[in-house]
Scaffold this motif. Structure first.
Motif, PDB file in Angstrom:
ATOM      1  N   PHE A 171      40.425  40.129  44.131  1.00 46.32           N
ATOM      2  CA  PHE A 171      42.054  39.804  44.221  1.00 46.32           C
ATOM      3  C   PHE A 171      42.122  39.202  45.723  1.00 46.32           C
ATOM      4  CE2 PHE A 171      42.448  43.170  40.993  1.00 46.32           C
ATOM      5  CZ  PHE A 171      42.763  42.461  40.131  1.00 46.32           C
ATOM      6  N   ASP A 172      41.276  39.422  46.681  1.00 46.52           N
ATOM      7  CA  ASP A 172      41.408  38.980  48.012  1.00 46.52           C
ATOM      8  C   ASP A 172      41.435  37.418  48.116  1.00 46.52           C
ATOM      9  OD1 ASP A 172      41.961  41.392  49.040  1.00 46.52           O
ATOM     10  OD2 ASP A 172      39.881  41.660  49.613  1.00 46.52           O
ATOM     11  N   LEU A 173      40.926  36.941  46.910  1.00 40.88           N
ATOM     12  CA  LEU A 173      40.664  35.538  46.960  1.00 40.88           C
ATOM     13  C   LEU A 173      41.933  34.788  46.638  1.00 40.88           C
ATOM     14  CD1 LEU A 173      37.451  35.182  44.506  1.00 40.88           C
ATOM     15  CD2 LEU A 173      37.496  34.969  47.197  1.00 40.88           C
ATOM     16  N   GLU A 176      45.392  31.888  42.693  1.00 43.34           N
ATOM     17  CA  GLU A 176      45.093  30.662  42.395  1.00 43.34           C
ATOM     18  C   GLU A 176      43.514  30.727  41.891  1.00 43.34           C
ATOM     19  OE1 GLU A 176      44.650  25.804  43.470  1.00 43.34           O
ATOM     20  OE2 GLU A 176      45.978  27.074  44.852  1.00 43.34           O
ATOM     21  N   LYS A 177      42.934  31.288  42.856  1.00 43.66           N
ATOM     22  CA  LYS A 177      41.085  31.486  42.627  1.00 43.66           C
ATOM     23  C   LYS A 177      40.991  32.460  41.630  1.00 43.66           C
ATOM     24  CE  LYS A 177      39.808  29.612  47.073  1.00 43.66           C
ATOM     25  NZ  LYS A 177      38.728  29.962  48.291  1.00 43.66           N
ATOM     26  N   VAL A 178      41.547  33.480  41.532  1.00 41.72           N
ATOM     27  CA  VAL A 178      41.581  34.581  40.662  1.00 41.72           C
ATOM     28  C   VAL A 178      41.710  34.002  39.115  1.00 41.72           C
ATOM     29  CG1 VAL A 178      42.314  36.868  39.673  1.00 41.72           C
ATOM     30  CG2 VAL A 178      41.729  36.502  42.202  1.00 41.72           C
ATOM     31  N   SER A 179      42.779  33.270  39.067  1.00 41.21           N
ATOM     32  CA  SER A 179      43.145  32.863  37.786  1.00 41.21           C
ATOM     33  C   SER A 179      42.145  31.670  37.417  1.00 41.21           C
ATOM     34  CB  SER A 179      44.604  32.052  37.862  1.00 41.21           C
ATOM     35  OG  SER A 179      45.629  33.001  38.145  1.00 41.21           O
ATOM     36  N   ALA A 180      41.752  31.123  38.193  1.00 46.73           N
ATOM     37  CA  ALA A 180      40.445  30.010  37.737  1.00 46.73           C
ATOM     38  C   ALA A 180      39.281  30.882  37.442  1.00 46.73           C
ATOM     39  CB  ALA A 180      40.144  29.257  38.892  1.00 46.73           C
ATOM     40  N   ILE A 181      38.978  31.891  37.811  1.00 47.38           N
ATOM     41  CA  ILE A 181      37.916  32.570  37.353  1.00 47.38           C
ATOM     42  C   ILE A 181      38.068  33.343  35.995  1.00 47.38           C
ATOM     43  CG2 ILE A 181      36.710  34.985  37.868  1.00 47.38           C
ATOM     44  CD1 ILE A 181      36.937  34.472  40.719  1.00 47.38           C
TER      45      ILE A 181
END
Length: 374
Positions: A171-173, A176-181
């Protein structure tokens, strides 16, 4: 030879139902069992009854009162120890979501996944699965998806298979990055032919999950409380981590299912696996196939929209001689895109309702639309 094919549409007259077009909208939003009800939006007052529960009945919990019979479920992993699945089923559990494993290594398969899968199947408990993620990039998520697919290969699931992302470092990412993962994992598993969903807390779904993901994939909500404040759509709600179920030692996660996933997944058709893998065959390709089919004589078929699925039961409405309808439980056989075979519960010559069943219950007086062709 088909002896029966109904194309008759029965329309409920507004006189017999007492409903206006606005009433219908409210009615459909509640459940098919209700003909009318009183809706009061004040949060601090009592909710008064309807003709199903009794006009003089009173409740202070609208959602439980009108919610119908939801499915009771659990989710388990190796941490729940050895489970007596026969006792679990006898305790009223309708479905189970099983942890298949975590991470991106084959050695990270859940040590009791195979045992739990076999036990639940033997107890005739519908199952789904989930994979716990540590992925920090979409590429790592795809590796996790590949391992997950290898673990669940050859198994039959009546409920979705879920991606579980909940580590703080993820979540610290940022959203946008979490959703991409999330999307990398979900798309990979979906491309393999599975009905895929996302597990998440009310907080993470709100702050770290793209709207496009929540609108495309079914959600398994985790919110441990008596009444969730989460306003998004979800098919399963994990409402407690301290449940007690016969056959399981200690606490177990409790879930409520609101979506008839077994019917939905069955309706999506067959998932075909090849005996021999080929690099020439990839997800998304179209193919010509030969399918062996069973042909039976003297069978009864009805249009697909005539059959209702409610709490694991298949029913349809049959017109009686006095102009009222009767809801009958039926046994379904073969089906295609347009019709379903009725093995039991219907006789040759019966007239069935194929539209507007949401306004009906046994004994409702109906008018027949004679202007329908067929």
């Amino acid at each position: 030879m088909i002896l029966f094919s109904a194309n008759i549409i029965l329309l409920v007259s507004s006189k017999s139902s007492g409903l206006s077009s606005n009433d219908c909208a409210i009615f459909i939003a509640i459940t098919a069992a209700y003909i009318y009800t009183h809706v009061d939006v004040r949060s601090s007052r009592k909710w008064y009854g309807d003709e199903v529960h009794g006009n003089n009945s009173v409740t202070d919990d609208f959602y439980k009162y009108f919610g119908g019979e939801d499915m009771k479920g659990i989710d388990v992993s190796v941490h729940n120890g050895k489970i007596d699945w026969q006792k679990v089923g006898a305790d009223g559990i309708d479905f189970a979501i099983l942890r298949a494993g975590y991470g991106r290594l084959a050695s990270q398969r859940d040590d009791r996944f195979e045992e739990n899968y076999a036990g639940a199947k033997a107890a005739v408990i519908p199952v789904g699965a989930y994979w716990y993620s540590y992925a920090m990039t979409p590429e790592e998520a795809e590796l996790e998806a590949d391992v997950f697919l290898s673990v669940i290969k050859g198994k039959q699931f009546e409920f979705p298979v879920y991606f579980d992302l909940e580590e703080k470092k993820q979540f610290d990412l940022g959203k946008e990055k979490v959703s991409a993962i999330m999307l990398a994992f979900l798309e990979r598993v979906e491309a393999a032919g599975y009905f895929v969903g996302l597990y998440g807390s009310a907080s993470s779904l709100t702050t770290h999950t793209a709207d496009a993901i929540k609108s495309r994939y079914t959600i398994w909500l985790a919110h441990w409380c008596d009444r969730t404040s989460y306003t998004g759509a979800y098919g399963i709600w994990q409402h407690s981590e301290k449940g007690s179920v016969d056959g399981i030692n200690g606490n177990v996660d409790l879930d409520i299912g609101y979506t008839d996933f077994p019917t939905i997944i069955k309706a999506k058709g067959l998932r075909i696996e090849l005996d021999t893998a080929s690099d020439e065959i990839k997800a998304g390709l179209f193919a010509h196939t030969a399918v062996d089919i069973l042909q039976r004589r003297d069978t009864l078929f009805v249009p697909k929209g005539a059959v209702l699925s409610r709490n694991g039961r298949q029913t349809l409405f049959v017109l009686r001689d006095d102009g009222t309808v009767e809801e009958r439980e039926v046994k379904i056989g073969l089906m295609n895109d347009e019709t379903e075979e009725i093995l039991d519960g219907l006789a040759d010559g019966d007239v069935v309702v194929v539209s507007n069943q949401d306004k009906l219950q046994t004994g409702t007086k109906v008018d027949v639309d004679d202007n329908v062709e067929g």
